[in-house]
Design an enzyme around this catalytic site. Structure first.
Site, PDB file in Angstrom:
ATOM      1  N   ASP A 159       8.786  -5.960  -6.702  1.00 45.70           N
ATOM      2  CA  ASP A 159       8.265  -6.802  -5.579  1.00 45.70           C
ATOM      3  C   ASP A 159       8.330  -7.951  -5.927  1.00 45.70           C
ATOM      4  O   ASP A 159       8.090  -8.552  -6.984  1.00 45.70           O
ATOM      5  CB  ASP A 159       6.902  -6.100  -5.159  1.00 45.70           C
ATOM      6  CG  ASP A 159       6.615  -6.426  -3.786  1.00 45.70           C
ATOM      7  OD1 ASP A 159       6.662  -7.587  -3.302  1.00 45.70           O
ATOM      8  OD2 ASP A 159       6.018  -5.577  -3.052  1.00 45.70           O
ATOM      9  N   GLU A 215      18.249   2.702  15.783  1.00 44.35           N
ATOM     10  CA  GLU A 215      17.366   4.049  16.479  1.00 44.35           C
ATOM     11  C   GLU A 215      16.687   3.563  17.741  1.00 44.35           C
ATOM     12  O   GLU A 215      16.213   4.620  18.465  1.00 44.35           O
ATOM     13  CB  GLU A 215      16.057   4.256  15.338  1.00 44.35           C
ATOM     14  CG  GLU A 215      15.071   2.936  15.205  1.00 44.35           C
ATOM     15  CD  GLU A 215      14.092   3.412  14.382  1.00 44.35           C
ATOM     16  OE1 GLU A 215      14.364   3.616  13.328  1.00 44.35           O
ATOM     17  OE2 GLU A 215      12.925   3.333  14.830  1.00 44.35           O
ATOM     18  N   HIS A 269      11.998   8.463  12.901  1.00 40.90           N
ATOM     19  CA  HIS A 269      10.871   7.551  12.764  1.00 40.90           C
ATOM     20  C   HIS A 269       9.528   8.258  12.863  1.00 40.90           C
ATOM     21  O   HIS A 269       8.674   7.705  13.316  1.00 40.90           O
ATOM     22  CB  HIS A 269      11.136   6.555  13.326  1.00 40.90           C
ATOM     23  CG  HIS A 269      10.400   5.173  12.996  1.00 40.90           C
ATOM     24  ND1 HIS A 269      10.849   3.994  13.232  1.00 40.90           N
ATOM     25  CD2 HIS A 269       9.272   4.966  12.032  1.00 40.90           C
ATOM     26  CE1 HIS A 269      10.151   2.960  12.542  1.00 40.90           C
ATOM     27  NE2 HIS A 269       9.134   3.355  11.910  1.00 40.90           N
ATOM     28  N   PRO A 305       9.097  -4.562   4.349  1.00 42.04           N
ATOM     29  CA  PRO A 305       9.274  -4.811   5.791  1.00 42.04           C
ATOM     30  C   PRO A 305      10.651  -5.326   6.088  1.00 42.04           C
ATOM     31  O   PRO A 305      11.710  -5.328   5.241  1.00 42.04           O
ATOM     32  CB  PRO A 305       8.504  -5.858   5.995  1.00 42.04           C
ATOM     33  CG  PRO A 305       8.468  -6.637   4.713  1.00 42.04           C
ATOM     34  CD  PRO A 305       8.646  -5.825   3.711  1.00 42.04           C
ATOM     35  N   ARG A 322       0.830  -1.352  -0.135  1.00 38.28           N
ATOM     36  CA  ARG A 322      -0.060  -0.061   0.009  1.00 38.28           C
ATOM     37  C   ARG A 322       0.826   1.115  -0.061  1.00 38.28           C
ATOM     38  O   ARG A 322       0.631   2.241  -0.778  1.00 38.28           O
ATOM     39  CB  ARG A 322      -0.866   0.186   1.250  1.00 38.28           C
ATOM     40  CG  ARG A 322      -1.868  -0.916   1.039  1.00 38.28           C
ATOM     41  CD  ARG A 322      -2.744  -1.064   2.469  1.00 38.28           C
ATOM     42  NE  ARG A 322      -3.796  -1.889   2.658  1.00 38.28           N
ATOM     43  CZ  ARG A 322      -3.339  -3.067   3.374  1.00 38.28           C
ATOM     44  NH1 ARG A 322      -2.301  -3.198   3.936  1.00 38.28           N
ATOM     45  NH2 ARG A 322      -4.512  -4.150   3.410  1.00 38.28           N
ATOM     46  N   ILE A 323       1.957   1.170   0.853  1.00 38.66           N
ATOM     47  CA  ILE A 323       2.914   2.441   0.902  1.00 38.66           C
ATOM     48  C   ILE A 323       3.518   2.758  -0.433  1.00 38.66           C
ATOM     49  O   ILE A 323       3.378   3.897  -1.011  1.00 38.66           O
ATOM     50  CB  ILE A 323       3.701   2.350   1.966  1.00 38.66           C
ATOM     51  CG1 ILE A 323       2.890   2.160   3.493  1.00 38.66           C
ATOM     52  CG2 ILE A 323       4.705   3.487   2.208  1.00 38.66           C
ATOM     53  CD1 ILE A 323       3.861   1.943   4.678  1.00 38.66           C
ATOM     54  N   ARG A 376      12.490   0.240   7.264  1.00 40.24           N
ATOM     55  CA  ARG A 376      13.061  -0.333   8.232  1.00 40.24           C
ATOM     56  C   ARG A 376      14.545  -0.266   8.394  1.00 40.24           C
ATOM     57  O   ARG A 376      15.203  -0.435   7.308  1.00 40.24           O
ATOM     58  CB  ARG A 376      12.652  -2.009   8.584  1.00 40.24           C
ATOM     59  CG  ARG A 376      11.475  -2.292   9.310  1.00 40.24           C
ATOM     60  CD  ARG A 376      11.145  -1.974  10.564  1.00 40.24           C
ATOM     61  NE  ARG A 376       9.973  -2.160  11.361  1.00 40.24           N
ATOM     62  CZ  ARG A 376       9.102  -1.354  11.416  1.00 40.24           C
ATOM     63  NH1 ARG A 376       9.074  -0.202  10.800  1.00 40.24           N
ATOM     64  NH2 ARG A 376       8.062  -1.759  12.042  1.00 40.24           N
ATOM     65  N   ASP A 421      14.644   8.025   7.423  1.00 40.61           N
ATOM     66  CA  ASP A 421      13.514   8.177   8.717  1.00 40.61           C
ATOM     67  C   ASP A 421      13.651   6.855   9.517  1.00 40.61           C
ATOM     68  O   ASP A 421      12.959   7.153  10.709  1.00 40.61           O
ATOM     69  CB  ASP A 421      12.130   8.480   8.209  1.00 40.61           C
ATOM     70  CG  ASP A 421      11.215   8.655   9.154  1.00 40.61           C
ATOM     71  OD1 ASP A 421      11.436   9.681   9.933  1.00 40.61           O
ATOM     72  OD2 ASP A 421      10.171   8.032   9.144  1.00 40.61           O
TER      73      ASP A 421
HETATM   74  C1  COI Z   1       5.261   0.672  12.325  1.00 42.10           C
HETATM   75  O1  COI Z   1       3.823   0.707  12.449  1.00 42.10           O
HETATM   76  O2  COI Z   1       5.511  -0.575  12.584  1.00 42.10           O
HETATM   77  C2  COI Z   1       5.879   1.870  12.316  1.00 42.10           C
HETATM   78  O3  COI Z   1       6.931   1.379  11.911  1.00 42.10           O
HETATM   79  C3  COI Z   1       5.433   3.035  12.716  1.00 42.10           C
HETATM   80  C4  COI Z   1       5.647   3.243  14.248  1.00 42.10           C
HETATM   81  C5  COI Z   1       6.904   4.076  14.760  1.00 42.10           C
HETATM   82  C6  COI Z   1       4.656   3.486  14.705  1.00 42.10           C
END
Ligand code: COI
Length: 331
Positions: free
Chosen positions: A174, A263, A295, A206, A154-155, A234, A258
């Protein structure tokens, strides 16, 4: 039904309170993260909702079983910090929020790229010091670039639409092809092909597990000279040191990060009065060609509301019907 919601930030609280009122279901709001100490607060509740970046300790799930709680609903999408084997052992179901606002993340990734392409980081730093010179911060135009979108969930698909609006050429990769993107003829056959042919590589994947990086010294060597990497997915998709070295050596033009592999515990904490121990992070923050943010691609009112309410709705579905649309297959 009585629910408990862990790790709740102040910006989430009003949406949870409103949901609780509208659904007439008690939700205890806890700001503590879910860990072997705080799990005790869940005794007597029917389901646990949580969000945290830190790993969920396996001991939590043994306690849940002991308390007769068999559903954990996460307010986020990523489940890489949950030990599935312990969940299985304790007969606990897991839900996430697979889609809270793909456009929030897609819009942010394009914003980061525009900041980089128009040299805004160093321009803002200059203007802050009343230096109004143009050079050397000349920009590059997005409409002239080929953007390689890795991951067309989706993103990724929301990002493709925006890039096409800017007039950029889009290619995509993909493992699981989307029919709309296929119809548009955007797919290349391999990730290598995407990396080789893109001026901008934007990651919407992911985590592939520790050590399985998409961007590292070997793949960077294959990329176009002066290409750009954008990551709102990620942190562990990138070997950050390799990426940093490539920007410093000018093999790559720059990066928008981001997310960052180290992190956890740093992003969304205030370190303004201390020296950062993480030298790599500190170097990246100093570099005008690396846009670092903590993030926040997801962080919009729409997304936060959806995360708070969809997780609670999934919990209710699980408790009432024994299943929900957002249940994760942990087998
Ligand atoms: C997730 O939804 O897994 C994200 O990476 C966002 C999170 C910082 C709330």
């Amino acid at each position: 039904m009585k629910l408990i919601d862990y790790g709740v930030r102040e910006d989430e609280r009003p949406y949870i309170e409103q949901w609780s009122k509208e659904n007439n279901i008690e939700v205890k709001i806890v700001s503590d993260l879910l860990n072997p100490e705080t799990i005790e607060q869940a005794n007597g509740y029917d389901g646990i909702v949580a969000y945290q970046q830190l790993p969920y300790d396996p001991a939590i799930f043994d306690k849940m079983n002991e308390y007769g709680i068999h559903v954990l609903s996460l307010r986020n999408v990523g489940v890489d910090n949950v030990p599935f084997d312990t969940l299985k052992k304790n007969d606990i179901k897991l839900t996430n929020v697979p889609s809270y606002s793909p456009t929030a993340i897609a819009e942010y990734s394009v914003t980061g790229l525009m900041i980089l392409l128009r040299s805004m980081k160093s321009m803002i730093r200059k203007v802050d010091k009343h230096n109004f010179l143009w050079a050397p911060d000349i920009g590059r135009e997005l409409n002239e670039l080929t953007v390689g979108v890795a991951g067309t969930g989706r993103i990724g698909r929301a990002a493709i639409k925006i890039y096409q609006g800017f007039g950029a050429k889009v290619i995509a990769f993909d493992k699981y092809r989307n029919p709309d993107i296929e119809k548009q003829g955007l797919y290349v056959d391999t990730l290598d092909e995407l990396l080789k042919n893109s001026d901008v590589v934007t990651l919407h994947l992911p985590s592939l597990g520790k050590g399985n990086t998409v961007i590292n010294k070997n793949t960077i060597a294959e990329m176009k000279d002066h290409a750009i990497v954008v990551n709102t997915g990620r942190g562990d998709l990138i070997n950050t040191q390799d990426l940093y070295d490539a920007v410093v050596s000018e093999k790559l033009y720059g990066a928008v990060l981001d997310v960052y592999e180290n992190e956890v515990g740093i992003f969304n904490s205030d370190r303004s009065n201390e020296k950062l121990e993480d030298q790599l992070l500190s170097n990246m923050i100093d570099n005008p060609r690396i846009i670092v943010s903590p993030h926040i691609a997801f962080y919009t009112t729409t997304a936060v509301k959806n995360m708070a309410t969809i997780s609670l709705n999934s919990m209710v579905d699980e408790l009432k019907n024994g299943t929900s649309n957002n249940e994760i297959d942990i087998n």
